[in-house]
Design an enzyme around this catalytic site. Structure first.
Site, PDB file in Angstrom:
ATOM      1  N   HIS A 199      -7.772  -5.610   1.775  1.00 32.74           N
ATOM      2  CA  HIS A 199      -6.371  -5.228   1.568  1.00 32.74           C
ATOM      3  C   HIS A 199      -6.088  -3.827   2.113  1.00 32.74           C
ATOM      4  CE1 HIS A 199      -2.716  -4.896  -1.271  1.00 32.74           C
ATOM      5  NE2 HIS A 199      -2.489  -5.938  -0.498  1.00 32.74           N
ATOM      6  N   LYS A 201      -5.231  -0.529   4.410  1.00 35.11           N
ATOM      7  CA  LYS A 201      -4.261  -0.259   5.462  1.00 35.11           C
ATOM      8  C   LYS A 201      -4.471   1.156   5.989  1.00 35.11           C
ATOM      9  CE  LYS A 201      -1.689  -3.364   2.854  1.00 35.11           C
ATOM     10  NZ  LYS A 201      -1.822  -3.703   1.427  1.00 35.11           N
ATOM     11  N   ASP A 206      -7.391   9.183  17.535  1.00 33.92           N
ATOM     12  CA  ASP A 206      -8.314  10.191  18.051  1.00 33.92           C
ATOM     13  C   ASP A 206      -9.244  10.761  16.987  1.00 33.92           C
ATOM     14  OD1 ASP A 206      -7.367   9.881  20.588  1.00 33.92           O
ATOM     15  OD2 ASP A 206      -6.077  11.665  20.586  1.00 33.92           O
ATOM     16  N   HIS A 432       6.909  -2.355  -2.975  1.00 34.43           N
ATOM     17  CA  HIS A 432       5.583  -2.502  -2.386  1.00 34.43           C
ATOM     18  C   HIS A 432       4.766  -1.214  -2.483  1.00 34.43           C
ATOM     19  CE1 HIS A 432       2.642  -3.904   0.798  1.00 34.43           C
ATOM     20  NE2 HIS A 432       2.818  -4.994   0.088  1.00 34.43           N
ATOM     21  N   LYS A 434       2.427   1.573  -3.977  1.00 35.53           N
ATOM     22  CA  LYS A 434       1.319   1.555  -4.930  1.00 35.53           C
ATOM     23  C   LYS A 434       0.826   2.994  -5.102  1.00 35.53           C
ATOM     24  CE  LYS A 434       0.137  -1.639  -2.089  1.00 35.53           C
ATOM     25  NZ  LYS A 434       1.332  -2.440  -1.806  1.00 35.53           N
ATOM     26  N   ASP A 439      -0.337  14.139 -14.772  1.00 33.77           N
ATOM     27  CA  ASP A 439      -0.025  15.530 -15.112  1.00 33.77           C
ATOM     28  C   ASP A 439       0.686  16.254 -13.989  1.00 33.77           C
ATOM     29  OD1 ASP A 439      -1.188  15.073 -17.568  1.00 33.77           O
ATOM     30  OD2 ASP A 439      -3.136  15.888 -16.997  1.00 33.77           O
TER      31      ASP A 439
END
Length: 536
Positions: A199, A201, A206, A432, A434, A439
């Protein structure tokens, strides 16, 4: 006459011996179930032999150079001015997120390393594929690692990029069978092994600058679809933390789970040319113009992010191990690091997750934090905004005990036509993003949903930071999502019945899942009775 009686007698005898319809149907059902069990059993016994065994040649990130590429020449002076620090910028706007990827790809002169769960065969997918092709034409080495669950027929043109001599594409935990009924049968046979997906991403240019977060590659993730109100978040990262992203990519690329697409299927130069032609046509489409204009604006600013980078010493890029499901120890799993952050909460924990299934341990942990006086808030999808009925079914039973414990719950409103809810889909939900913030200073942004699948089945990655400036930016994003404009506020009425507050004028209470159809409500309710939580 005797002949007639004999035939009649025979017919009557045959009919008297024929089994009732329900018994015949039961026998057919038993045969089907036995065949499925045999398939699954063979998968359990032979899983390592059923999975594709071809391995690609090992490779690593190319050595960094002081001034070889435009990115080197841009990042090196910034690093020199901020020794030991990594630069971070938030990408909450879809067009900005597209432009950032386009810009670092355009400036790349050495390498591009990408790993994604989904890459759609649509406008955004084509434009980004063309950017990679153009980079490869300049001599840039391009490595692409895609999860195979979503890389079947619709992505054939994307995989055709592998035909370019400077581009290699590998698939994570792939199917031997590329399409049709054979792929479906393999899904059943290898039900347990194919249940583990990548999952992650990330988009690295470079070896010096990376974009890490929650976005897959497709129109809905970059605000290019009018029927989906997608809220998402990425971070641009430069500096020492990118070396962690480089190591993560190399670990996945060289793992036993990554198989070259060339070992599984054949794609031709003609398909590559077709992809390039289609991408050129897409660039002329009216829908593409705002995105290309945003790239042009970024080009004038001469930086990948819409805002300047904020530099900090406390930035890390973390990931699950690539073969997560093969080990029992959780010490190096991402869930362990995130639980440790939440357990350190002193006065506030803010959580954003499209799919929120805390489980009994999560319920106890969040309740304990609220019980000792900490503010605990969660923004997730409402049923109307959620395309995954199974996940909402797993979440809905936790709302009353969380509210009774003092946890604040906000559910994102559906905006536009979200379409029908599916059992296990993943691309139509309104929220979408996440992320979590502890604190007001310690935060995480990445691919990790707060559910059992992200914790124990999928591999995940993201950026962990400890910085008050970055914390303030993430808190502002949480407050935006939790605002009356975007979310319902949940509370308990008489007899602990759930209520949703519409806080925009005129304020009023709603007694049922707001904005959802009766069919959606019943689907989620029925699924909540099934023992599926460990798979959600």
């Amino acid at each position: 006459m005797a002949w007639i009686y004999a035939r009649r007698g025979t017919t009557i005898g045959v009919m008297s011996l024929r089994k009732p319809l329900w018994r015949r149907l039961l026998r057919v059902a038993a045969i089907i179930i036995a065949a499925l069990l045999l398939l699954v059993l063979s998968g359990l016994l032979l899983a390592d032999h059923l999975a594709p065994q071809a391995r690609g040649e090992a490779s690593q990130v190319l050595p960094l150079q002081p001034a070889q590429t435009p990115i080197d020449r841009q990042i090196m002076p910034l690093q020199a001015a901020h020794p030991g620090q990594s630069g971070v910028a938030f990408l909450s706007d879809g067009m900005d997120a597209f432009a950032a990827r386009a810009m670092i790809t355009e400036h790349a002169g050495r390498s591009l390393d990408l790993q994604y769960y989904i890459w759609h065969d649509d406008l955004i997918g084509h434009l980004m594929a063309k950017a990679l092709y153009d980079a490869a034409e300049r001599g840039v080495r391009v490595r692409i690692l895609l999860d195979d669950m979503n890389a079947k027929d619709k992505d054939a043109l994307m995989m055709a990029l592998d035909a370019h001599p400077n581009i290699e594409l590998r698939l994570y935990n792939p199917f031997r069978n590329r399409s049709g009924i054979a792929r479906t049968l393999e899904l059943v046979q290898r039900a347990f092994s194919v249940n583990h997906r990548m999952h992650n991403k990330s988009w690295i240019a470079d070896g010096r600058i990376a974009i890490v977060g929650g976005r897959n590659i497709g129109e809905e993730y970059f605000s290019a679809r009018s029927d989906v109100n997608f809220q998402d978040l990425d971070l641009v990262v430069a500096g020492p933390a990118v070396q962690q992203a480089n190591q993560i990519f190399d670990d996945y690329w060289n793992s036993d789970a990554a198989i070259p697409i060339s070992a599984l299927a054949t794609y031709t130069d003609a398909q590559l040319r077709q992809l390039v032609r289609q991408s050129d046509l897409d660039a002329l489409h009216a829908q593409a113009q705002p995105y290309l204009q945003r790239v042009a604006e970024s080009r004038q600013r001469q930086r990948a992010s819409p805002e300047p980078l904020h530099w900090s010493t406390q930035v890390r890029i973390l990931s699950d191990p690539p073969m997560k499901h093969h080990g029992d120890a959780h010490d190096d799993w991402l869930v362990t690091a995130l639980v440790r952050q939440l357990q350190s909460t002193r006065y506030k924990a803010l959580l954003i997750s499209p799919y929120f299934v805390p489980g009994s341990e999560g319920l106890d942990g969040l309740s304990a934090m609220a019980g000792r006086g900490a503010q605990v808030g969660v923004v997730t999808n409402s049923l109307a905004a959620n395309d995954v009925a199974a996940v909402h079914g797993g979440y809905m039973g936790y709302r009353v005990p969380l509210l009774k414990a003092g946890v604040q719950l906000y559910e994102l409103k559906a905006s536009g036509q979200t379409g029908d809810s599916s059992l296990f889909g993943s691309s139509g939900a309104s929220l979408h993003t996440k992320a979590l913030l502890v604190d007001d200073q310690r935060g995480f942004v990445g691919s990790f949903n707060l559910d059992p699948r992200s914790a124990y089945l999928n591999t995940e990655m993201g950026v962990l930071f400890d910085d008050p400036v970055l914390g303030a930016q993430l808190r502002a994003e949480y407050l935006r999502l939790a605002s009356p404009e975007h979310s319902w506020w949940l509370a308990l009425g008489a007899d602990d019945e759930l209520r949703w507050l519409q806080r925009e004028p005129p304020p009023h209470w709603v007694e049922a899942e707001p904005g959802s159809s009766l069919g959606k409500r019943w689907t989620a309710r029925v699924i909540s009775w099934l023992p599926l939580e460990s798979q959600l």
